[in-house]
Write a protein that holds these residues in place. Sequence first.
Motif, short mmCIF file in Angstrom:
data_model
loop_
_atom_site.label_atom_id
_atom_site.label_comp_id
_atom_site.label_asym_id
_atom_site.label_seq_id
_atom_site.Cartn_x
_atom_site.Cartn_y
_atom_site.Cartn_z
N ILE A 1 0.84 -1.20 0.00
CA ILE A 1 0.00 0.00 0.00
C ILE A 1 0.87 1.25 0.00
O ILE A 1 1.88 1.33 0.69
CB ILE A 1 -0.94 0.01 1.23
N ASN B 1 -2.89 4.91 -2.56
CA ASN B 1 -4.18 4.25 -2.32
C ASN B 1 -4.99 4.99 -1.26
O ASN B 1 -6.21 4.92 -1.23
CB ASN B 1 -3.96 2.81 -1.86
N LEU C 1 -6.42 -2.10 3.86
CA LEU C 1 -6.26 -2.33 2.42
C LEU C 1 -5.26 -3.45 2.14
O LEU C 1 -5.38 -4.17 1.14
CB LEU C 1 -5.81 -1.04 1.74
N SER C 2 -4.25 -3.60 3.00
CA SER C 2 -3.31 -4.71 2.79
C SER C 2 -3.97 -6.06 3.06
O SER C 2 -3.55 -7.08 2.52
CB SER C 2 -2.07 -4.53 3.67
N ARG D 1 -7.38 -6.54 2.54
CA ARG D 1 -8.37 -6.69 1.48
C ARG D 1 -8.08 -5.65 0.39
O ARG D 1 -8.72 -4.62 0.31
CB ARG D 1 -9.79 -6.49 2.02
N PRO D 2 -7.06 -5.91 -0.46
CA PRO D 2 -6.68 -4.94 -1.51
C PRO D 2 -7.87 -4.61 -2.41
O PRO D 2 -8.70 -5.47 -2.71
CB PRO D 2 -5.59 -5.68 -2.29
N SER E 1 -10.37 -2.65 -1.74
CA SER E 1 -11.63 -2.31 -1.07
C SER E 1 -12.00 -0.86 -1.37
O SER E 1 -11.15 0.03 -1.35
CB SER E 1 -11.50 -2.51 0.44
N SER E 2 -13.27 -0.63 -1.61
CA SER E 2 -13.75 0.72 -1.93
C SER E 2 -13.83 1.57 -0.67
O SER E 2 -13.78 1.07 0.46
CB SER E 2 -15.12 0.66 -2.58
N ILE F 1 -14.49 0.35 3.25
CA ILE F 1 -13.57 0.73 4.32
C ILE F 1 -14.33 1.49 5.40
O ILE F 1 -14.17 1.24 6.61
CB ILE F 1 -12.41 1.57 3.78
#
Length: 835
Positions: A166, A267, A392-393, A395-396, A398-399, A403
């Motif tokens: 990320i 990101n 994000l790491s 669940r890469p 993710s909107s 989040i």
Amino acid sequence: MKKTATSLLGLALTAGLLSAGSADAGRISASLLDQAKRNVTTPVGVIVRFRLPDTGQGRAAFKTLRAQLQGAIAQLGPAAGFVNGALKQTGAELWLDQSIFLKLTPGQARVLASLPIVEEVFENFKVQVPRAVALSSSSAPAGTPWHLQNIGAPQAWAAGFRGQGIRIGHLDTGVDASSPELAGKVAAFQEFNADGDKVASSPHDTEQHGTHTAGLLVGKTVGVAPDAKVLSALVLPNSEGTFAQVIAGMQWVLDPDNNADTNDGANVVSMSLGLPGTYQEFVNPVQNMLKAGVIPVFAIGNFGPAAGSTGSPGNIPDVIGVGAVDQSGNVASFSSRGPVVWTGAYTGTFVKPDIMAPGVDITSSYPGGGYGSRSGTSQAAPIAAGAVAVMLSARPGSSLDIIKQALYGSASNAGSKNNTTGYGTINLPGALAKLGVNAGTQPAPAPAPAPAPTPTPAPAPAQPTGPSGFTLCATENSKCNFSGEKQVAFGTAGKYNTANKTNGVECNVGTFGDPASGQAKGCFIRDVPQTQQPTPAPTPRPAPAPTPAPAPTPAPNTSKKPSILLIDDDKGQGADVTANLRDAIKANAAPGSAFVIDRSRGPIPLSEFTKYDVVIWATGEQYEGTLDASDQAVLTQYLAQGGRLILTGQDVGYDIGSSSFYRDTLKTRFVADSSGTVKFVTSGALGNVAYNLNAAGSAQNQYYPDVISNIGSSVVAATWGSAGANAGTITAQSIRVDQNRGRTAQKTQDVRGLVQSIATQVIGNVLGSIFGQSQTPQKAPVQKVQAQFAQEEAGAIVLNDAGKYRTVTMGFGLEGLTPTSRSELLKVTLNWLMR
């Protein structure tokens, strides 16, 4: 060549573009329009924002935004050639904002704003970071710092989620990439100048702020996401910058190589800067960031504790706005509160902040390999952004909505939201669980007030209890509505601050102070007793019995109007103070008990002062020699004998703010030479009322109202601009054009007390050159974007109850108010002095 190009633009615009219909005309800022009407010809830096379709989604939108911006420039017709030439020389394309930076005369900006394709034109306003002071310097932390334990970062790491893969956008004062905490963590670095252009430089920090916040993002031992990388944009060199710099930095962290086909941008973006209030200028670039799928995590502001004190861009409804808590889970006093009212791109009232994170006494990296501890929502925001990077790491891809749902639904308020704590303090393992990832159940020591592993709704807070004879009107952080004048007690369980209020009041510590820290408080009301005594029932009526004569020092009965002595100390400068204050004093003094002495006739003996209950010392437009050493000495003697003093004048602090009398006797600190605004709002004992200087019917003689603050036991009872405003909101210009050339010249050479020193040339431009025929180059008015650090209040009035005596220091002249406002303010001030 530049003059030729500018002239060509003027000819092109005048010849071909003046026919644009007013219905299609773009908007131009009020200050630019005013300069254009006055035929100011000095070029200024402006932002020209275009009216373009905004349909792109994902990172491909970056390419679309660039193409649309180029197309818009081509549609400028006769001006297109000049604009492209100017862009190559001194301009910048701010594609994220769908705008360009140019240097134009105000007249040219006005004509350009009339084009149908132009949305608006406004100055490239200044942004500024208040100087931060480290709470402490220290060595590397032993063990896991409390701010990481508080949100459950170690459990997330143990499950294998450390922000790997990320990239975090970091906009600040720079970064020291050689710090042991940040070695190998800075993926890219770029510096920008005031025009939004890139500056070639190696990673460095111009203050300490940037390295501190970067450490909280990705630091080896202090960062939430130690395996993530930062893209660091230096947009506030030496703690100052411009709007163009910030936007240029934002678009760079999203697409560092300026190639939308490569995915090398951030990101998530962390920003710890902001202006109090709502600023539409930030909305467009933030919305384009959101459409690209990048998650914005911004500080909500350090303008608390008053309600409605949030700052932009953290209070933009769609971003994640972060407030600060301490190690015990209590909301920091400086952390801004909602609600926030938006009109324009958003319309409505919104609850803010969104989430809370540790922000008090936070240890992180300093330039040069050191460490320091700081407090502010500046610290809370990168901690929250680091948590998002960890999510994000796990669940890469993710909107933002996913989040938000996971972050908010797992926080300590169990799904409910309010204007003080948002959804509550971050619970990173809980947020990961909402994403379907097992990383433990809750933060380890979890000092924040929360909850058991299974998030059940917290029990309703205990109902506050009021004093006898009062009725509950509203709970803390809500509005207490009533008509007319009421006596209001704020607090609970025998601990109250009491004041008379008119037509409702905001029920919060920003208005009343905090008489019962950590307890659920409320506002309780009753009719104002006829005696005007704020608390206990009056003692039996003093019958004509031989009770002791009135005590020499204790407050007289407020039902009796005081005797008043007015000292006219304007020394003949400007409007006559006596003429403007006579009616207000007569209306509020005991019949036949008001008297005026003109100080210009010589020193005034102590015997004159002691004849009166209250002395009002008014300096009018005088800005030097306001109170000489003999004046200060006799006033000190008068106060030592139980006197009461109102000191009113716009330049008293500027003149004698460093004196012992001002600081030690009046307990007042001089903060800045000019408020930059005509509005001030009273609080506490003076009621919750907004006043404006220089309105029709006033003396209209206020130019440089002092910004002041309290020292020790004194209190700020009015602030400039809004209730609870702090020094970070201060601008550096006078509040109206000053025709006194001597005063203007002096101030351009000797500017005292500004929040930060500004070069003499700039001060000359701001305070001097905008005044009529001056030939000094014109500068746009100063507006500031501050990193979020708790600041002293931007006071207009300071009340000092020293026990034996009382003083009221006003940073403005009472004559600058309308007769009605003047009398109302004098009435409540005298009530406080005499009670």
